[in-house]
Design an enzyme around this catalytic site. Structure first.
Site, PDB file in Angstrom:
ATOM      1  N   LYS A 165       0.935  -1.223   0.172  1.00  0.00           N
ATOM      2  CA  LYS A 165      -0.065  -0.104   0.095  1.00  0.00           C
ATOM      3  C   LYS A 165       0.901   1.227  -0.008  1.00  0.00           C
ATOM      4  O   LYS A 165       1.850   1.416   0.995  1.00  0.00           O
ATOM      5  CB  LYS A 165      -0.904  -0.022   1.291  1.00  0.00           C
ATOM      6  CG  LYS A 165      -1.896   0.941   1.214  1.00  0.00           C
ATOM      7  CD  LYS A 165      -3.148   0.778   1.989  1.00  0.00           C
ATOM      8  CE  LYS A 165      -4.157   1.731   1.972  1.00  0.00           C
ATOM      9  NZ  LYS A 165      -4.788   2.174   0.764  1.00  0.00           N
ATOM     10  N   GLY A 205       6.360   0.767   5.688  1.00  0.00           N
ATOM     11  CA  GLY A 205       7.303   0.060   5.145  1.00  0.00           C
ATOM     12  C   GLY A 205       7.276   0.456   3.688  1.00  0.00           C
ATOM     13  O   GLY A 205       8.444   0.194   3.132  1.00  0.00           O
ATOM     14  N   CYS A 206       6.349   0.409   2.944  1.00  0.00           N
ATOM     15  CA  CYS A 206       6.127   0.658   1.743  1.00  0.00           C
ATOM     16  C   CYS A 206       6.845   2.025   1.011  1.00  0.00           C
ATOM     17  O   CYS A 206       7.597   2.124   0.208  1.00  0.00           O
ATOM     18  CB  CYS A 206       4.829   0.844   1.068  1.00  0.00           C
ATOM     19  SG  CYS A 206       3.979  -0.819   1.308  1.00  0.00           S
ATOM     20  N   THR A 207       6.706   3.008   2.111  1.00  0.00           N
ATOM     21  CA  THR A 207       7.351   4.185   1.684  1.00  0.00           C
ATOM     22  C   THR A 207       9.166   4.238   2.100  1.00  0.00           C
ATOM     23  O   THR A 207       9.705   4.656   1.171  1.00  0.00           O
ATOM     24  CB  THR A 207       6.948   5.407   2.902  1.00  0.00           C
ATOM     25  OG1 THR A 207       5.825   5.644   2.674  1.00  0.00           O
ATOM     26  CG2 THR A 207       7.654   6.681   2.770  1.00  0.00           C
ATOM     27  N   ALA A 253      10.131   2.197  -1.173  1.00  0.00           N
ATOM     28  CA  ALA A 253      10.187   3.148  -2.487  1.00  0.00           C
ATOM     29  C   ALA A 253      11.289   4.259  -2.433  1.00  0.00           C
ATOM     30  O   ALA A 253      12.175   4.615  -3.362  1.00  0.00           O
ATOM     31  CB  ALA A 253       8.783   3.976  -2.517  1.00  0.00           C
TER      32      ALA A 253
END
EC number: 1.11.1.24
Length: 152
Positions: free
Chosen positions: A38, A43-45, A48
């Site tokens: 998401k 974590g995804c930030t 990325a």
């Protein structure tokens, strides 16, 4: 989970600007395709931003980075703008690529079982074959781990 040596499933999805991007557009060059749960979550930030911080190295090697989640085009546009992401983000709300790449799986979090995207990264070679797979990728080390592999 797809294994190295199999043909990478074709996909055509919208990027953050609404343009259609297909895997076949990249035949002849290596591509890093990473699936994440998401936009704008911790974590995804981190993952990325790690790809962003290493993107120059990938470009020097002629390698494109593509992030895919089931978030909307608008969500990707906001995420990319806020984090200054220079690489391709593809929206897969229908889970076309997510399911083809076998990353829509049962997940357990705090004892609760649900279906979701398991953070997975694939290196797709010049001929459209999966060269290497990174299941349950660590968001903090994934971009560097792949670079180290690609540099030999």
């Amino acid at each position: 989970m797809l294994e190295a040596g199999v043909k990478a499933p074709e996909f055509s999805l919208q990027d953050k600007d609404g343009n259609i991007v297909s895997l076949k557009d990249f035949l002849g060059k290596k591509v890093v395709v990473y699936f994440y749960p998401k936009d704008s979550t911790p974590g995804c930030t981190r993952q990325a931003c790690s790809f962003r911080n290493n993107y120059g190295e990938y470009k020097k090697m002629g390698i494109e980075v593509i992030g895919i989640s089931k978030d909307s085009v608008k969500s990707h546009a906001n995420f990319a703008a806020k984090q200054e992401l220079p690489f391709i983000l593809l929206a897969d709300p229908e889970r076309q690529a997510i399911e083809a790449y076998d990353v829509w799986q049962e997940k357990k979090l705090y004892g609760k079982v649900s279906m979701g995207v398991v953070r997975t990264t694939y290196i797709v070679d010049e001929k459209g074959m999966i060269e290497k797979a990174y299941p349950n990728a660590n968001p903090d080390t994934n971009a560097e781990e792949i670079l180290a592999y690609l540099k030999g």
